[in-house]
Design a protein around this motif. Structure first.
Motif, PDB file in Angstrom:
ATOM      1  N   THR A 166       9.237  -8.263  -3.090  1.00 38.41           N
ATOM      2  CA  THR A 166       9.966  -7.947  -4.324  1.00 38.41           C
ATOM      3  C   THR A 166       8.988  -7.788  -5.485  1.00 38.41           C
ATOM      4  OG1 THR A 166      11.780  -9.285  -3.485  1.00 38.41           O
ATOM      5  CG2 THR A 166      11.896  -8.680  -5.805  1.00 38.41           C
ATOM      6  N   VAL A 167       8.016  -8.705  -5.574  1.00 36.68           N
ATOM      7  CA  VAL A 167       7.043  -8.596  -6.669  1.00 36.68           C
ATOM      8  C   VAL A 167       6.204  -7.328  -6.502  1.00 36.68           C
ATOM      9  CG1 VAL A 167       5.011  -9.671  -7.718  1.00 36.68           C
ATOM     10  CG2 VAL A 167       7.030 -11.043  -7.232  1.00 36.68           C
ATOM     11  N   LEU A 168       5.892  -6.962  -5.267  1.00 36.30           N
ATOM     12  CA  LEU A 168       5.134  -5.720  -5.059  1.00 36.30           C
ATOM     13  C   LEU A 168       5.940  -4.501  -5.522  1.00 36.30           C
ATOM     14  CD1 LEU A 168       3.371  -6.649  -1.731  1.00 36.30           C
ATOM     15  CD2 LEU A 168       2.199  -5.822  -3.785  1.00 36.30           C
ATOM     16  N   VAL A 169       7.267  -4.548  -5.340  1.00 34.84           N
ATOM     17  CA  VAL A 169       8.096  -3.441  -5.866  1.00 34.84           C
ATOM     18  C   VAL A 169       7.965  -3.408  -7.393  1.00 34.84           C
ATOM     19  CG1 VAL A 169      10.447  -2.541  -6.131  1.00 34.84           C
ATOM     20  CG2 VAL A 169       9.776  -3.593  -3.955  1.00 34.84           C
ATOM     21  N   LEU A 170       8.028  -4.597  -8.021  1.00 36.95           N
ATOM     22  CA  LEU A 170       7.932  -4.651  -9.485  1.00 36.95           C
ATOM     23  C   LEU A 170       6.564  -4.146  -9.962  1.00 36.95           C
ATOM     24  CD1 LEU A 170       9.593  -8.138 -10.238  1.00 36.95           C
ATOM     25  CD2 LEU A 170      10.685  -5.911 -10.064  1.00 36.95           C
ATOM     26  N   VAL A 171       5.506  -4.564  -9.258  1.00 37.69           N
ATOM     27  CA  VAL A 171       4.156  -4.122  -9.637  1.00 37.69           C
ATOM     28  C   VAL A 171       4.051  -2.595  -9.477  1.00 37.69           C
ATOM     29  CG1 VAL A 171       1.711  -4.232  -8.938  1.00 37.69           C
ATOM     30  CG2 VAL A 171       3.042  -6.345  -9.159  1.00 37.69           C
ATOM     31  N   THR A 172       4.670  -2.065  -8.417  1.00 39.75           N
ATOM     32  CA  THR A 172       4.650  -0.612  -8.193  1.00 39.75           C
ATOM     33  C   THR A 172       5.322   0.113  -9.366  1.00 39.75           C
ATOM     34  OG1 THR A 172       4.724  -0.964  -5.819  1.00 39.75           O
ATOM     35  CG2 THR A 172       5.379   1.214  -6.595  1.00 39.75           C
ATOM     36  N   ILE A 173       6.471  -0.411  -9.796  1.00 41.60           N
ATOM     37  CA  ILE A 173       7.163   0.235 -10.925  1.00 41.60           C
ATOM     38  C   ILE A 173       6.274   0.147 -12.179  1.00 41.60           C
ATOM     39  CG2 ILE A 173       9.211   0.160 -12.421  1.00 41.60           C
ATOM     40  CD1 ILE A 173      10.748  -1.066 -10.021  1.00 41.60           C
ATOM     41  N   TYR A 174       5.679  -1.033 -12.375  1.00 40.30           N
ATOM     42  CA  TYR A 174       4.823  -1.258 -13.557  1.00 40.30           C
ATOM     43  C   TYR A 174       3.669  -0.249 -13.592  1.00 40.30           C
ATOM     44  CZ  TYR A 174       2.027  -4.063 -16.855  1.00 40.30           C
ATOM     45  OH  TYR A 174       1.304  -4.510 -17.929  1.00 40.30           O
ATOM     46  N   LEU A 175       2.954  -0.151 -12.469  1.00 43.80           N
ATOM     47  CA  LEU A 175       1.801   0.758 -12.412  1.00 43.80           C
ATOM     48  C   LEU A 175       2.259   2.214 -12.429  1.00 43.80           C
ATOM     49  CD1 LEU A 175      -0.301  -1.083  -9.650  1.00 43.80           C
ATOM     50  CD2 LEU A 175      -0.764  -1.053 -12.111  1.00 43.80           C
ATOM     51  N   ALA A 199       2.937   5.050  -7.423  1.00 39.17           N
ATOM     52  CA  ALA A 199       2.060   4.866  -8.586  1.00 39.17           C
ATOM     53  C   ALA A 199       0.813   5.742  -8.482  1.00 39.17           C
ATOM     54  CB  ALA A 199       1.667   3.397  -8.715  1.00 39.17           C
ATOM     55  N   ASP A 200       0.701   6.504  -7.396  1.00 43.90           N
ATOM     56  CA  ASP A 200      -0.408   7.458  -7.212  1.00 43.90           C
ATOM     57  C   ASP A 200      -1.792   6.810  -7.286  1.00 43.90           C
ATOM     58  OD1 ASP A 200       1.542   9.514  -7.159  1.00 43.90           O
ATOM     59  OD2 ASP A 200       1.578   9.521  -9.341  1.00 43.90           O
ATOM     60  N   ILE A 201      -1.900   5.566  -6.855  1.00 42.21           N
ATOM     61  CA  ILE A 201      -3.209   4.891  -6.839  1.00 42.21           C
ATOM     62  C   ILE A 201      -3.606   4.665  -5.381  1.00 42.21           C
ATOM     63  CG2 ILE A 201      -4.501   2.810  -7.521  1.00 42.21           C
ATOM     64  CD1 ILE A 201      -2.391   2.343  -9.696  1.00 42.21           C
ATOM     65  N   PRO A 202      -4.799   5.139  -4.968  1.00 40.35           N
ATOM     66  CA  PRO A 202      -5.223   4.871  -3.581  1.00 40.35           C
ATOM     67  C   PRO A 202      -5.413   3.369  -3.363  1.00 40.35           C
ATOM     68  CG  PRO A 202      -6.745   6.359  -4.702  1.00 40.35           C
ATOM     69  CD  PRO A 202      -5.778   5.884  -5.732  1.00 40.35           C
ATOM     70  N   LYS A 218       0.836  -1.204   0.000  1.00 43.34           N
ATOM     71  CA  LYS A 218       0.000   0.000   0.000  1.00 43.34           C
ATOM     72  C   LYS A 218       0.874   1.259   0.000  1.00 43.34           C
ATOM     73  CE  LYS A 218      -3.056   2.492   3.231  1.00 43.34           C
ATOM     74  NZ  LYS A 218      -4.139   3.042   2.422  1.00 43.34           N
ATOM     75  N   TYR A 219       1.884   1.277   0.896  1.00 43.42           N
ATOM     76  CA  TYR A 219       2.767   2.454   0.943  1.00 43.42           C
ATOM     77  C   TYR A 219       3.492   2.635  -0.391  1.00 43.42           C
ATOM     78  CZ  TYR A 219       2.161   2.822   6.001  1.00 43.42           C
ATOM     79  OH  TYR A 219       1.630   2.996   7.248  1.00 43.42           O
ATOM     80  N   MET A 220       3.964   1.526  -0.954  1.00 39.79           N
ATOM     81  CA  MET A 220       4.728   1.615  -2.212  1.00 39.79           C
ATOM     82  C   MET A 220       3.855   2.158  -3.340  1.00 39.79           C
ATOM     83  SD  MET A 220       6.621  -2.074  -2.320  1.00 39.79           S
ATOM     84  CE  MET A 220       7.865  -2.593  -1.159  1.00 39.79           C
ATOM     85  N   ILE A 221       2.671   1.526  -3.507  1.00 43.27           N
ATOM     86  CA  ILE A 221       1.827   1.864  -4.669  1.00 43.27           C
ATOM     87  C   ILE A 221       1.278   3.287  -4.538  1.00 43.27           C
ATOM     88  CG2 ILE A 221      -0.291   1.220  -5.904  1.00 43.27           C
ATOM     89  CD1 ILE A 221       0.354  -1.731  -5.087  1.00 43.27           C
ATOM     90  N   GLU A 222       0.883   3.659  -3.306  1.00 40.17           N
ATOM     91  CA  GLU A 222       0.338   5.019  -3.156  1.00 40.17           C
ATOM     92  C   GLU A 222       1.424   6.051  -3.412  1.00 40.17           C
ATOM     93  OE1 GLU A 222      -1.698   5.103   0.648  1.00 40.17           O
ATOM     94  OE2 GLU A 222      -3.540   4.339  -0.297  1.00 40.17           O
TER      95      GLU A 222
END
Ligand code: M6R
Length: 607
Positions: A409-418, A318-321, A311-315
């Motif tokens: 690690t995958v969440l970091v990759l998903v964050t970069i992707y989004l 990637a600016d997604i709530p 949640k912290y990474m993506i918000e």
């Protein structure tokens, strides 16, 4: 992670490889395969599932032979079925390979080989190796293997045999374990000594880049065209210890694998120059993901804490709530399906009933469902619209450790992707990728401190209550540290957001209630120091997880465990490692049943 066994000698190999495979089932158990090699003939046996269910089928076939290669699969590329089980072969069914590792560039190699006329019969990355060897084969197997390996990018423990040269086995290694057992007029190959220890205790450890050619009475080992001289080592461990790679418990073995897990989760997925990542499993929903404006993350236990870090990474990037829920809670609240939203389920096993029931419900309601899973072909992997595998290998210990690192690690990759689909600049993408690539080495540095962490755990072993505190990215790590400690040592431990202490929990602080404070030098460091001072003012003992070079903190706290400096968003990948080690050594000092804690199961398949 998979298991490999091979035999060349004068005895019938069937029982030797079968018992070796059974010993290696902890490395992979979704399918297995055995191939006997004779002059211009082979006998191939493959089955899905655990060996005990079908071993009688194998024995009934009455295959005999003294050249044999075999494999236990833990799927990474391609579903769990007989076609994808190893050994794999070339078009003419003359060359057979078993492989443990990942061929990063298999898609481009496969495309090229198909254009050249090769016919593939599985979805695996491994099959390209068999076809490459076929392509380069000119009457000498080892030369063809060498040439094929030049084309491959990735990792391998590889064993190759051919009906054209049935008097030899060729073995190669790059970053995946492989040992050779030296017997009486025979050689064995295996992923680890447990598979062959009942037959020989004399082993040769292959090093990265080495290729060995085994014949009944002869072994040659080469590295870059030069012959290597290798010493024989004598194994003095028992079988059980060998399975655990010399560690006393699977949990410790799995913690020690954490740097490799991080590496494997990102392998072949980084597009460094573009500051982007390539996630094959999300390709089908790429455009839908571009459109989403909100995400729900759902998981249980440790996987739930990975969601909290996500949640912290993506918000932030990637600016997604993002909303985060336990599987067991999400299902019973009113599910509000947002047209432009998605739900991401995180689970090591992919079989957790609480998580799966939400997935099914949300699918029925038409939501976009995504998954992060370790187990290929698991219910979660099959049910979600799209997803990414963590590739962490089988996790045996009930306490989840390495799988958490795979999920992060995958969440970091998903964050970069989004993020890169939205406002994240290429420069920022590159920065995160560059730093992520350093993490496995930094993680190894932390593991080297395991003796000091053991001493600290022993020092505190009489205490019955622990606080774990952290803020922002490290608040979920405080929760994970507390869960791990209570789960395997049966002492009371609670994770609290640092800032929440003064709103109640501080009332419990006294000398007999130590705190583990995760306080790397990041944006909330000063606030964490204030929290630590509040605890010290009430005579509470504090163990700090701090950034290397922070000497000042020693003046305030009772003990310090250092972690290397990294980007704030990546600190959880480092700060959690000492907490896993602390929980392990604490439980060990209390002589707990670490791999099988009371009342718990590895996969929770009931709601
Ligand atoms: O297989 P899953 O990741 O879905 O499992 C979720 C939890 O049951 C699991 O993380 C559990 O909390 C572990 N025992 C924690 O160490």
């Amino acid at each position: 992670m998979c298991g490999i066994v091979g035999y060349i000698g004068k005895q019938d190999a069937s029982n030797i490889v079968l018992s070796g495979l059974k010993r290696l089932e902890y490395r992979g158990y979704d399918s297995y395969g055995i191939c006997f090699i004779e002059k211009d003939k082979h006998h191939l046996f493959k089955r899905v599932g655990k060996i005990e269910k079908t071993e009688q089928d194998f024995l009934n076939k009455n295959f005999k032979g003294s050249v044999c290669i075999a494999h236990n699969r833990w799927a990474t590329t391609g579903l769990v079925n007989e076609e994808n089980a190893h050994p794999h072969c070339d078009c003419k069914e003359e060359i057979f390979v078993v492989h443990n590792g990942i061929v990063e560039n298999y898609k481009e190699l496969k495309e090229k080989l198909i254009k050249e006329g090769h016919k593939f019969s599985s979805e695996t990355d491994t099959e390209v190796i068999a076809h490459l060897i076929e392509k380069y084969y000119k009457d000498n197997l080892e030369n063809a293997v060498k040439r094929a390996l030049d084309d491959i990018r990735g990792t391998y423990g590889l064993v190759v045999a051919s009906v054209k040269e049935p008097d030899k086995i060729v073995v190669a290694r790059m970053s995946s374990p492989l040992i050779i057992g030296v017997g009486d007029n025979e050689f064995l190959v295996a992923s680890d000594p447990s598979a062959i220890i009942s037959r020989t205790r004399q082993i040769i450890n292959l090093d990265d880049g080495e290729i060995a050619v085994l014949e009944v009475n002869n072994i040659r080992i080469y590295k870059e065209e030069k012959e290597s001289k290798k010493d024989i080592q004598i194994i003095d461990w028992d079988i059980e210890l060998a399975e655990k790679d010399g560690h006393e418990h699977f949990m410790l073995k799995e913690i020690m694998e954490e740097p490799n897990v991080i590496e494997d989760a990102m392998r072949g997925r980084l597009l460094d120059d573009m500051g982007m990542v390539k996630l094959g499993g999300l390709e089908g929903v790429e455009n839908k993901l571009r459109e989403i404006n909100s995400l729900s993350l759902v998981g249980c236990g440790t996987a739930y804490y990975a969601c909290r870090v996500g949640k912290y990474m993506i918000e932030e990037y990637a600016d997604i709530p993002v909303e985060v829920d336990f599987g067991s809670e999400f299902r019973y609240k009113k599910p509000i399906i947002k047209k432009d939203g998605g739900i991401l389920f995180v689970s090591q096993s992919g079989e957790t009933a609480d998580t799966l029931s939400c997935l099914k419900e949300m699918k029925e309601k038409g939501a976009l469902t995504l998954g992060i899973t370790n187990v290929v072909g698991s219910s979660q992997a099959r049910e979600t619209d799209a997803g990414v595998y963590t590739r962490s290998g089988p996790e045996i210990s009930v306490a989840s450790t390495k799988a958490f690192l795979g999920q992060l690690t995958v969440l970091v990759l998903v964050t970069i992707y989004l993020g890169r689909q939205r406002n994240m600049s290429m420069v920022m993408g590159k920065r995160i990728i560059d730093e992520l690539k350093r993490i496995p080495e930094l993680a190894k540095k932390i593991l080297k401190q395991k003796e000091e962490i053991e001493k600290i755990a022993q020092k505190y072993k009489e205490y019955k209550n622990f606080w774990f505190i952290g803020r922002k990215y490290n608040y979920p790590i405080a929760l994970e540290g507390a869960l791990k400690l209570k789960e395997i040592s049966y002492v009371h431990a609670e994770g609290v957001a640092g800032g929440e202490l003064k709103h109640g929990p501080l009332a419990l602080v006294e000398e007999s209630f130590p705190t583990i404070a995760i306080c790397p030098s990041d944006s909330v460091y000063d606030k964490m120091i204030s929290n630590i001072e509040e605890i010290k003012a009430r005579k509470g003992l504090v163990i700090a997880i701090a950034t290397e070079g922070n000497e000042e903190i020693k003046k305030i706290v009772d003990d310090v465990i250092y972690i290397p400096k990294t980007l704030e968003m990546l600190t959880p990948l480092l700060s959690v490692i000492p907490l896993h080690l602390f929980a392990y050594y604490f439980a060990k000092s209390l002589k707990r049943d670490i791999d099988r804690p009371r009342n718990l199961a590895k996969s929770v398949t009931v709601e």
